[in-house]
Scaffold this active site. Structure first.
Site, PDB file in Angstrom:
ATOM      1  N   CYS A 115       0.812  -1.226   0.000  1.00 37.75           N
ATOM      2  CA  CYS A 115       0.000   0.000   0.000  1.00 37.75           C
ATOM      3  C   CYS A 115       0.842   1.271   0.000  1.00 37.75           C
ATOM      4  O   CYS A 115       0.352   2.340  -0.348  1.00 37.75           O
ATOM      5  CB  CYS A 115      -0.932   0.014   1.203  1.00 37.75           C
ATOM      6  SG  CYS A 115      -2.108  -1.322   1.102  1.00 37.75           S
ATOM      7  N   HIS A 261      -3.847   6.811   1.059  1.00 35.47           N
ATOM      8  CA  HIS A 261      -4.122   5.479   0.525  1.00 35.47           C
ATOM      9  C   HIS A 261      -5.574   5.137   0.844  1.00 35.47           C
ATOM     10  O   HIS A 261      -6.087   5.495   1.908  1.00 35.47           O
ATOM     11  CB  HIS A 261      -3.161   4.475   1.180  1.00 35.47           C
ATOM     12  CG  HIS A 261      -3.544   3.055   0.929  1.00 35.47           C
ATOM     13  ND1 HIS A 261      -3.822   2.585  -0.330  1.00 35.47           N
ATOM     14  CD2 HIS A 261      -3.728   2.004   1.775  1.00 35.47           C
ATOM     15  CE1 HIS A 261      -4.149   1.306  -0.246  1.00 35.47           C
ATOM     16  NE2 HIS A 261      -4.106   0.934   1.016  1.00 35.47           N
ATOM     17  N   ASN A 291      -9.893  -1.033  -2.365  1.00 37.20           N
ATOM     18  CA  ASN A 291      -8.475  -0.828  -2.068  1.00 37.20           C
ATOM     19  C   ASN A 291      -7.648  -1.394  -3.231  1.00 37.20           C
ATOM     20  O   ASN A 291      -7.561  -2.610  -3.391  1.00 37.20           O
ATOM     21  CB  ASN A 291      -8.142  -1.539  -0.748  1.00 37.20           C
ATOM     22  CG  ASN A 291      -6.666  -1.463  -0.379  1.00 37.20           C
ATOM     23  OD1 ASN A 291      -5.828  -1.067  -1.180  1.00 37.20           O
ATOM     24  ND2 ASN A 291      -6.342  -1.862   0.842  1.00 37.20           N
TER      25      ASN A 291
HETATM   26  N1  ACO Z   1     -19.232  -9.322   5.707  1.00 31.37           N
HETATM   27  C1  ACO Z   1     -19.928  -9.552   6.838  1.00 31.37           C
HETATM   28  N2  ACO Z   1     -19.340  -9.770   8.027  1.00 31.37           N
HETATM   29  C2  ACO Z   1     -18.010  -9.754   8.052  1.00 31.37           C
HETATM   30  C3  ACO Z   1     -17.217  -9.534   6.923  1.00 31.37           C
HETATM   31  C4  ACO Z   1     -17.898  -9.321   5.701  1.00 31.37           C
HETATM   32  N3  ACO Z   1     -17.254  -9.087   4.559  1.00 31.37           N
HETATM   33  N4  ACO Z   1     -15.923  -9.572   7.272  1.00 31.37           N
HETATM   34  C5  ACO Z   1     -15.874  -9.820   8.595  1.00 31.37           C
HETATM   35  N5  ACO Z   1     -17.131  -9.925   9.064  1.00 31.37           N
HETATM   36  C6  ACO Z   1     -17.560 -10.171  10.445  1.00 31.37           C
HETATM   37  C7  ACO Z   1     -16.480 -10.834  11.297  1.00 31.37           C
HETATM   38  O1  ACO Z   1     -16.540 -12.221  11.154  1.00 31.37           O
HETATM   39  C8  ACO Z   1     -16.854 -10.356  12.685  1.00 31.37           C
HETATM   40  O2  ACO Z   1     -17.890 -11.168  13.163  1.00 31.37           O
HETATM   41  P1  ACO Z   1     -17.960 -11.554  14.751  1.00 31.37           P
HETATM   42  O3  ACO Z   1     -18.104 -10.229  15.458  1.00 31.37           O
HETATM   43  O4  ACO Z   1     -19.157 -12.423  14.814  1.00 31.37           O
HETATM   44  O5  ACO Z   1     -16.663 -12.239  15.060  1.00 31.37           O
HETATM   45  C9  ACO Z   1     -17.416  -8.953  12.448  1.00 31.37           C
HETATM   46  O6  ACO Z   1     -17.798  -8.913  11.066  1.00 31.37           O
HETATM   47  C10 ACO Z   1     -16.454  -7.846  12.750  1.00 31.37           C
HETATM   48  O7  ACO Z   1     -15.195  -8.173  12.149  1.00 31.37           O
HETATM   49  P2  ACO Z   1     -13.966  -7.194  12.225  1.00 31.37           P
HETATM   50  O8  ACO Z   1     -12.805  -7.847  11.550  1.00 31.37           O
HETATM   51  O9  ACO Z   1     -13.804  -6.716  13.634  1.00 31.37           O
HETATM   52  O10 ACO Z   1     -14.496  -5.981  11.336  1.00 31.37           O
HETATM   53  P3  ACO Z   1     -13.883  -4.553  11.183  1.00 31.37           P
HETATM   54  O11 ACO Z   1     -14.887  -3.544  11.556  1.00 31.37           O
HETATM   55  O12 ACO Z   1     -12.521  -4.467  11.813  1.00 31.37           O
HETATM   56  O13 ACO Z   1     -13.701  -4.453   9.603  1.00 31.37           O
HETATM   57  C11 ACO Z   1     -11.920  -4.483   8.034  1.00 31.37           C
HETATM   58  C12 ACO Z   1     -12.843  -5.322   8.924  1.00 31.37           C
HETATM   59  C13 ACO Z   1     -12.776  -3.785   7.004  1.00 31.37           C
HETATM   60  C14 ACO Z   1     -10.972  -5.448   7.314  1.00 31.37           C
HETATM   61  C15 ACO Z   1     -11.135  -3.461   8.905  1.00 31.37           C
HETATM   62  O14 ACO Z   1     -10.584  -4.115  10.016  1.00 31.37           O
HETATM   63  C16 ACO Z   1     -10.038  -2.734   8.163  1.00 31.37           C
HETATM   64  O15 ACO Z   1     -10.297  -1.984   7.236  1.00 31.37           O
HETATM   65  N6  ACO Z   1      -8.774  -2.893   8.596  1.00 31.37           N
HETATM   66  C17 ACO Z   1      -7.639  -2.139   8.075  1.00 31.37           C
HETATM   67  C18 ACO Z   1      -7.321  -2.527   6.654  1.00 31.37           C
HETATM   68  C19 ACO Z   1      -6.054  -1.827   6.193  1.00 31.37           C
HETATM   69  O16 ACO Z   1      -5.857  -0.635   6.375  1.00 31.37           O
HETATM   70  N7  ACO Z   1      -5.142  -2.589   5.598  1.00 31.37           N
HETATM   71  C20 ACO Z   1      -3.869  -2.006   5.190  1.00 31.37           C
HETATM   72  C21 ACO Z   1      -3.811  -1.761   3.749  1.00 31.37           C
HETATM   73  S1  ACO Z   1      -4.038  -3.197   2.777  1.00 31.37           S
HETATM   74  C22 ACO Z   1      -2.451  -3.690   2.250  1.00 31.37           C
HETATM   75  O17 ACO Z   1      -1.436  -3.210   2.655  1.00 31.37           O
HETATM   76  C23 ACO Z   1      -2.396  -4.794   1.276  1.00 31.37           C
END
Ligand code: ACO
Length: 335
Positions: A115, A261, A291
């Site tokens: 990223c 980003h 992304n």
């Molecule tokens: N649809 C429905 N439910 C989902 C999904 C989905 N696509 N994905 C996860 N869930 C569920 C999980 O299973 C969890 O359920 P539970 O509470 O029963 O256990 C719940 O939703 C919450 O999951 P979290 O992982 O806590 O969700 P969060 O709000 O953190 O969102 C996300 C996930 C979007 C991935 C977020 O954590 C995020 O954006 N993180 C940062 C990403 C980032 O900046 N990455 C760096 C750049 S990428 C790179 O370098 C390649």
């Protein structure tokens, strides 16, 4: 003094638009969940049968950037290609792009900073130009994520966020004492957190590099500790933005547009809040592209220029955090 200035930009997205509703047919997810947690409404993926690699997407974006710069491919003396989804394990996509541009001798290097690939690439291009090692550089960010995603419910946390796409920037050496080009940059990495966002296989430390068992375990799909990365991004992005603004002896008010980003709309909203910025000063287009990793910052830059949000004399800050972990910011002023 030699300064690296942007002469032209271009972006290219594959034609297959994937909505959140499309994803909901393949995995347990919903349009509401994806929009609420990430801001993403749709993204573009290459054709299902494949046939296009990162260098192919990069080629289309490069052609546009070269045309807008009024350059021919053989005007280039360096290609820098940033990607986490290279066409092959080796050789690098930069070499493949070089050949597709009809070049046979121009040096090409790949940047594997995910990223933050564009940030590392821009700082590298600036260093080449300042040192006199290059005059005309093509910097490309391109990704084909879709062929490497687990589109079953197992992979839903990662697969809903990634989109394919490419963007390119032409940078030229200009001799000037004006405060233009790259004003300051800050690049960081913390390899101890590599495993919090990675694709484990194929891996050179495994013999064979990939096995049937690893495939069954889904080791060839990206893994992300989303919650932790999210928290870190919200902390590191304002930190590095202020570090680089201070390095340039400027104030937050002097930056016309922040181009972060596009990893998660909520991350960028939290960044804006922490910095005390109105939403008009932080550019977002993740809603339409997801992304696109190394492509996301130049893609946003290309759109911001097209929408005339920035232009000659504008000061912009590019910043991001991602796998590695790596994070950074670059402050740039248009000539
Ligand atoms: N649809 C429905 N439910 C989902 C999904 C989905 N696509 N994905 C996860 N869930 C569920 C999980 O299973 C969890 O359920 P539970 O509470 O029963 O256990 C719940 O939703 C919450 O999951 P979290 O992982 O806590 O969700 P969060 O709000 O953190 O969102 C996300 C996930 C979007 C991935 C977020 O954590 C995020 O954006 N993180 C940062 C990403 C980032 O900046 N990455 C760096 C750049 S990428 C790179 O370098 C390649």
């Amino acid at each position: 003094m030699m300064k690296a200035v942007i002469r032209g930009t271009g972006r290219w997205l594959p034609p297959r638009k994937i909505s959140n509703h499309d994803l909901a047919q393949w995995m347990e997810t919903s349009d509401e969940w994806i929009i609420q947690r990430t801001g993403i409404e749709e993204r573009y993926w290459v054709a299902e049968e494949g046939g296009m690699g990162a260098s192919d997407l990069g080629l289309e974006a490069s052609r546009l950037a070269l045309e807008r710069s009024g350059w021919q491919a053989d005007d280039l003396d360096l290609i820098i290609f940033a990607t986490l989804s290279p066409d092959y394990f080796f050789p690098g996509s930069g070499c493949l792009l070089q050949a597709k541009l009809g070049l046979r001798d121009t040096p090409a290097l790949d940047i594997r900073q995910q990223c933050t690939g564009f940030l590392y690439g821009l700082a590298t291009a600036d260093a080449y130009i300042r040192s006199g090692m290059a005059q005309r550089i093509l910097l490309v960010g391109a990704e084909v994520h879709s062929t490497g995603l687990d589109v079953s419910t197992r992979g839903r946390d990662v697969s809903v966020i990634f989109g394919d796409g490419a963007a390119a920037v032409c940078l030229e050496a200009v001799e000037t004492s004006d405060q233009v080009g790259v004003l300051a940059a800050g690049l960081h990495a913390d390899g101890s957190m590599a495993e919090s966002l990675m694709t484990e296989a194929p891996a050179s430390c495994c013999n064979p590099r990939i096995s049937r068992e690893m495939l069954l375990q889904g080791k060839h799909y990206p893994y992300m500790d989303g919650r932790n990365i999210f928290k870190l991004a919200v902390k590191r992005l304002p930190e590095v933005a202020l570090e680089v603004i201070e390095k340039a002896r400027m104030e937050v008010e002097n930056v016309d547009l922040f181009i972060p980003h596009q990893a998660n709309l909520r991350i960028n909203q939290a960044f804006a809040k922490a910095m005390g910025l109105g939403k008009e000063r932080v550019f977002n287009n993740i809603q339409r592209y997801g992304n696109t990793t190394a492509a996301s910052i130049p893609l946003a830059l290309d759109e911001a220029l097209e929408q005339e949000l920035i232009g000659p004399g504008s000061t912009v800050m590019f910043l991001g955090l991602g796998s590695g972990l790596t994070w950074g910011a670059v402050l740039y002023r248009f000539i």
